[in-house]
Design an enzyme around this catalytic site. Sequence first.
Site, short mmCIF file in Angstrom:
data_model
loop_
_atom_site.label_atom_id
_atom_site.label_comp_id
_atom_site.label_asym_id
_atom_site.label_seq_id
_atom_site.Cartn_x
_atom_site.Cartn_y
_atom_site.Cartn_z
CB CYS A 1 136.48 -100.13 17.45
SG CYS A 1 137.60 -100.94 16.29
NE ARG B 1 137.69 -96.47 15.90
CZ ARG B 1 136.50 -95.90 15.79
NH1 ARG B 1 136.25 -94.77 16.43
NH2 ARG B 1 135.57 -96.44 15.03
#
Lengths: 277, 107
Positions: A233, A238
């Site tokens: 990410c 994430r």
Amino acid sequence: MSRETSLVTADWVAENLNNPKVVIVEVDEDTTLYAQGHIENAITFHWREDLQDGLIRDLISKEKFEALLSKSGISNDSTVVLYGGNNNWFATYAFWYFKVYGHADVRLLDGGRKRWELDARPFVTEVPTRTATRYVAKERDNSIRAYRDEVIAAIGSKNIVDVRSPAEFSGELAAPAHLPQEGGQIKGHIPTAKNIPWSKAANEDGTFKSDAELKEIYQGAGVDLAKDTIAYCRIGERSAFSWFVLHELLGVNNVKNYDGSWTEYGSLVGVPVAVGA
Amino acid sequence: MRTCGATPGGPSLDGIDVTKQTVIQGVILKEGENDSVPNGAPVTNGHVRLLDASGEFTAEVPTNLEGQFRFFAAPGSWTLVVQAPGARVEKKIVAAQGEPTDLVIQI
């Protein structure tokens, strides 16, 4: 690795608030949240001050991880339950971190702070005191961590999954939209990466979708889960969420989190970059 | 509770170069008004989600102790989804760079 061993419900946490074997740890992106209120008996780790080396860009050393867990009263046989704000982004990063250092029993609260709040469950401000332990970590498990050279070599051969929002993937935004758009690095994505935003795996209340739905999200996007997969990410949190989905919930072993992510890749000299959807 | 006459809205923009950012911000209030000014209690346990024009998740923030939230987006159409215990409200907006979108959303 399965939903049963890696994930707990809010009800389970509520029933185990005073279980001496369980240590609840809150890890947030917004590090002011814990002081405003947290689950009873939860301690907190600061994702930057506690979990980043500080001098070089890396995870903290094995010795520092041992010192952190020891002073936090976490034993090798503790059941560690992680939760946090922002749909558990940084809590799943911490989960991946615990796995890198080989902790046996670590779990995630499904839905994190948000589900707890939407259920109107109580938060407290009292900070628990815990008795120090002598925690012994394992050597880093690099089978779940990808480094930049491996990522460059994976272009066109392994699955590369970009879990950022479509606007970041295409190059329209440099960072998630709750942060100022001031990223120094160039915009775009790693060529041949498939954009499967982390959020596809979560319901609107932050809890995870069913295993069948999760499998379809990846396979429907053309990801052959028999091949090695690298998730990235912007800074690796994430993608830790998506790593959790693949590695822990779906039990896919050959999945790595590239925690260098776009802030590293997008700053490298001479590597290929793609833009657009 | 906000005092009568205060102008509700998102957090202060001091220190933010609004000419370079596409700011979407606001405050979430429980229903209530005084002299046509919304003044319900701020919703401090809400979550605001930003969806792009295709409905895809882009970001999410919890409301602060004043019930406020802020995003740094890109110019274009967006949807805000406000969630709080027992409430869910959607609001479509069009954002522009240099002109902060400042909202009062009552739930």
